[in-house]
Enzyme design. Structure first.
Site, PDB file in Angstrom:
ATOM      1  N   GLU A 235      45.252  26.618 -25.073  1.00 25.89           N
ATOM      2  CA  GLU A 235      44.084  25.506 -24.943  1.00 25.89           C
ATOM      3  C   GLU A 235      43.112  26.007 -23.844  1.00 25.89           C
ATOM      4  O   GLU A 235      42.170  25.134 -23.498  1.00 25.89           O
ATOM      5  CB  GLU A 235      44.545  24.086 -24.940  1.00 25.89           C
ATOM      6  CG  GLU A 235      45.798  23.921 -23.748  1.00 25.89           C
ATOM      7  CD  GLU A 235      46.040  22.424 -23.844  1.00 25.89           C
ATOM      8  OE1 GLU A 235      45.608  21.651 -24.575  1.00 25.89           O
ATOM      9  OE2 GLU A 235      46.982  22.252 -23.152  1.00 25.89           O
TER      10      GLU A 235
ATOM     11  N   ASP B 298      41.239  21.042 -26.306  1.00 25.82           N
ATOM     12  CA  ASP B 298      40.706  21.434 -24.857  1.00 25.82           C
ATOM     13  C   ASP B 298      40.329  22.709 -24.967  1.00 25.82           C
ATOM     14  O   ASP B 298      39.182  23.040 -24.268  1.00 25.82           O
ATOM     15  CB  ASP B 298      41.998  21.421 -23.923  1.00 25.82           C
ATOM     16  CG  ASP B 298      42.385  20.193 -23.390  1.00 25.82           C
ATOM     17  OD1 ASP B 298      41.510  19.424 -22.953  1.00 25.82           O
ATOM     18  OD2 ASP B 298      43.468  19.836 -23.331  1.00 25.82           O
TER      19      ASP B 298
ATOM     20  N   CYS C 280      47.607  22.535 -33.343  1.00 22.24           N
ATOM     21  CA  CYS C 280      47.994  21.270 -33.199  1.00 22.24           C
ATOM     22  C   CYS C 280      46.591  20.332 -32.782  1.00 22.24           C
ATOM     23  O   CYS C 280      46.874  19.201 -32.445  1.00 22.24           O
ATOM     24  CB  CYS C 280      49.195  21.278 -32.105  1.00 22.24           C
ATOM     25  SG  CYS C 280      48.864  21.474 -30.633  1.00 22.24           S
TER      26      CYS C 280
HETATM   27  C1  PEP Z   1      44.622  19.749 -27.344  1.00 23.62           C
HETATM   28  O1  PEP Z   1      43.871  19.970 -26.250  1.00 23.62           O
HETATM   29  O2  PEP Z   1      44.204  20.312 -28.482  1.00 23.62           O
HETATM   30  C2  PEP Z   1      45.787  19.134 -27.727  1.00 23.62           C
HETATM   31  C3  PEP Z   1      46.437  19.191 -28.789  1.00 23.62           C
HETATM   32  O3  PEP Z   1      46.432  18.574 -26.600  1.00 23.62           O
HETATM   33  P1  PEP Z   1      45.610  17.024 -26.050  1.00 23.62           P
HETATM   34  O4  PEP Z   1      44.628  16.434 -27.174  1.00 23.62           O
HETATM   35  O5  PEP Z   1      46.840  16.112 -25.619  1.00 23.62           O
HETATM   36  O6  PEP Z   1      44.964  17.611 -24.788  1.00 23.62           O
HETATM   37 MG    MG Z   2      45.011  19.517 -24.462  1.00 17.72          MG
END
Ligand code: PEP
Ligand code: MG
Length: 582
Positions: free
Chosen positions: A435, A459, A506
């Site tokens: 990320e 991110d 994800c």
């Molecule tokens: C992302 O950054 O894509 C992620 C899945 O983590 P979060 O949304 O918890 O930062």
């Molecule tokens: Mg993230």
């Protein structure tokens, strides 16, 4: 009727009386009073106005004595307002003519005044609007007294309108009473938005200026599917929304049979469709929809639910609840992704928030600087791993050194547990989020040191395009379809393939149906998604062939502008699943 458009972040349509946060966290419990009670209610209004007037006079005196007469004059203006026969007359009239409660009538009248001041387009007058809000707060305080209802102690269903809700406020929303919410700020992938989805509370964020125009208590509709908020809807709108509620329910019903069917392309390629969760309670949202395990368990929400620091047993209990629901399927537990952006108190040192928390001490960086915190969590994960197919994932890894350090801490914890003779699993696979652009650029090297990758597009987009994920002012830049993002995903997928390292996506991108053909076409065979999106994503997956998806990805990757990529993918999804978009 007031209609505002924002970003739809948690689907569903609800309607109910509004609770406006922003001034203070209380709601006006009764919008109307009975006709018989009008005189008593007007007397109550006068008592409150007198009490507010006395309070203001005291402040006037204090300010004059200590700072000089010109400062006392600020309060003199407030005092004149609460005593102004015209203004008081207007409030009384609403109570008498419309049987409004004194709270509701006061709020209505003062907000209208504030709105007029604001609309004069003169900064001095706009400041006076703030004075009026102050006055409203003061009078309401006297009217409501002990009867103030706070967000955490609601007794009746409401829709919440707020300037913003922090992730911890959202995590504590009581689903029984909070039917839906809308916030003035926030973006599609802000943590508040993700939590709304987790709680399955219809929500719209980033609606812009709203809370100062609503008194509270009026009816409002939150359409978390289309991204609309309507305050004081007329009859035609209400009936329109009842229809759209019906359409939403009938689509959910149409997709229900998919819960028990696998996510398999039309030509028989199995796609692992896993769930993203924040709380153990969400496990049912995943199993009910036939998820293939948990691809992202955001464990930091354990910290956001309570005011005390979770113990190893708190971690362990939460993980066991999740793992035991999936004993034959993977549960990827992400280590704490905490930082000043989510919970400032998690930092021992208040200065550690830094000038820019998103670029500061968060996530794996914070864990590596707080080893007791990190080790407590790792111990709990390794112990819970005895119960199933647990995997550890590190968030926000930017450099190889960080990854190596984090893995070393896992080895230390393994030794500690061995010495303590506690049951645990030592061969837990270790993976990392992709990320941070620097990690994606070094994917070939990282692939030699991890068991799996999971691309966190939320991110990754924020850091690649330098566009804050929760700031609607730069939402035009923050786009999953950006060619630079497609290239980084391609890079990670290729590195994974070269080194036999499975790759998942994800981030929220994989929960959006239009990106599914692209991701499958780029070679992804695992996706981890918001649980409520699983049925529609299965619908897409089951409607395409791999070669069709590869054709779509190949064309999308030739386009050089995010908007063109997204428009193209939208037109493809409309063709593939015409019934999906409501
Ligand atoms: C992302 O950054 O894509 C992620 C899945 O983590 P979060 O949304 O918890 O930062
Ligand atoms: Mg993230």
């Amino acid at each position: 009727m007031l209609l505002k458009r924002g970003i739809a972040v948690s689907p569903g349509v609800v309607q109910g009386p509004t609770l406006v946060l922003g001034l203070e966290d209380f709601r006006i419990p009764h919008q109307f009073v009975s006709v018989d009670a009008v005189d008593t209610e007007i007397a109550r209004l006068h008592l409150a106005l007198e009490a507010a007037g006395r309070e203001i006079s005291e402040n006037e005196q204090l300010a004059s004595d200590q700072l000089g007469k010109q400062y006392g004059a600020i309060f003199a203006a407030h005092r004149q307002m609460v005593q102004d026969p015209k203004l008081v007359g207007e409030i009384e009239e609403l109570i008498r003519e419309k049987t409004y409660s004194p709270e509701f009538a006061t709020s209505r009248v003062l907000r209208r005044y504030a709105q007029v001041f604001r609309s004069l387009g003169n900064p001095y007058m706009a400041e006076r609007a703030a004075d009026i809000r102050d006055l409203e707060k003061r009078v309401l305080h006297h009217l409501l007294g002990e009867r103030r209802e706070e967000l955490t102690q609601l007794t009746a269903p409401v829709v919440v309108l707020a300037h913003n809700l922090t992730p911890s406020e959202t995590a504590r929303l009581d689903k029984k009473y909070v039917l839906g919410f809308a916030t003035e700020i926030g973006g599609h992938t802000s943590h508040t938005a993700i939590l709304a989805g987790a709680l399955e509370i219809p929500a719209v964020v980033g609606v812009g200026h709203l809370v100062t125009d609503v008194a509270g208590g009026e009816m409002a509709i939150i359409d978390g599917t289309r991204g609309e908020v309507i305050v004081d809807p007329d009859e035609a709108t209400l009936s329109n929304y009842r229809d759209s509620e019906k359409r939403f329910r009938s689509m959910a019903q149409r997709l229900r049979p998919l819960n028990s069917l696998p996510a398999e392309t039309h030509d028989g390629t199995r796609i692992q469709l896993m769930g993203n969760i924040e709380f153990p309670e969400e496990v049912d949202h995943c199993t009910d929809r036939g998820a293939d395990g948990i691809g992202l368990y955001r464990t930091e929400f354990l910290y956001l639910e309570t005011d005390r620091e979770p113990t190893e047993e708190d971690h362990y209990d939460a993980y066991c609840r999740v793992v035991s629901a999936f004993n034959n399927q993977a549960v990827i537990i992400r280590t704490l992704d905490l930082g000043a952006d989510k919970i400032p108190s998690a930092l021992d040192n208040p200065d550690a928030a830094g000038p820019n928390p998103v670029l500061g001490l968060r996530s794996i960086r914070l864990s590596l600087q707080n080893l007791p915190l990190f080790k407590t969590q790792l111990r709990a994960i390794l112990r819970a791993a005895v119960l199933g197919d647990v995997r550890i994932m590190f968030p926000l890894v930017a450099t190889l050194l960080e990854l190596r350090q984090a893995k070393m801490i896992v080895s230390d914890v393994v030794e500690d547990l061995e010495d303590a003779g506690v049951p645990f699993r030592r061969d837990v696979p270790i993976g990392m989020m992709m990320e941070v652009p620097s990690a994606a650029m070094m994917a070939e090297e990282f692939a030699q040191e991890v068991d799996f990758f999971s691309i966190g597009t939320n991110d990754l987009i924020q850091y690649t395009l330098a566009a804050d994920r929760s700031d609607q002012n730069v939402a035009n830049l923050y786009r999953p379809g950006a060619p630079s993002i497609l290239r980084l995903i391609r890079r990670v997928v290729t590195a994974g393939r070269n080194h036999n390292v499975p790759v998942t996506v994800c981030g929220q991108m994989s929960s959006d149906p239009k990106f599914i053909p692209l991701l499958v076409g780029m070679g992804l065979r695992q996706l981890s998604v918001t649980p409520h999106a699983i049925p529609e994503l299965k619908d897409v997956i089951r409607s395409i062939t791999v070669s069709q998806a590869e054709g779509i990805a190949a064309h999308a990757e030739t386009l050089d502008v995010a908007r063109d990529v997204e428009n193209y993918l939208r037109s493809e999804i409309d063709r593939i699943c015409p019934d999906l978009v409501i």
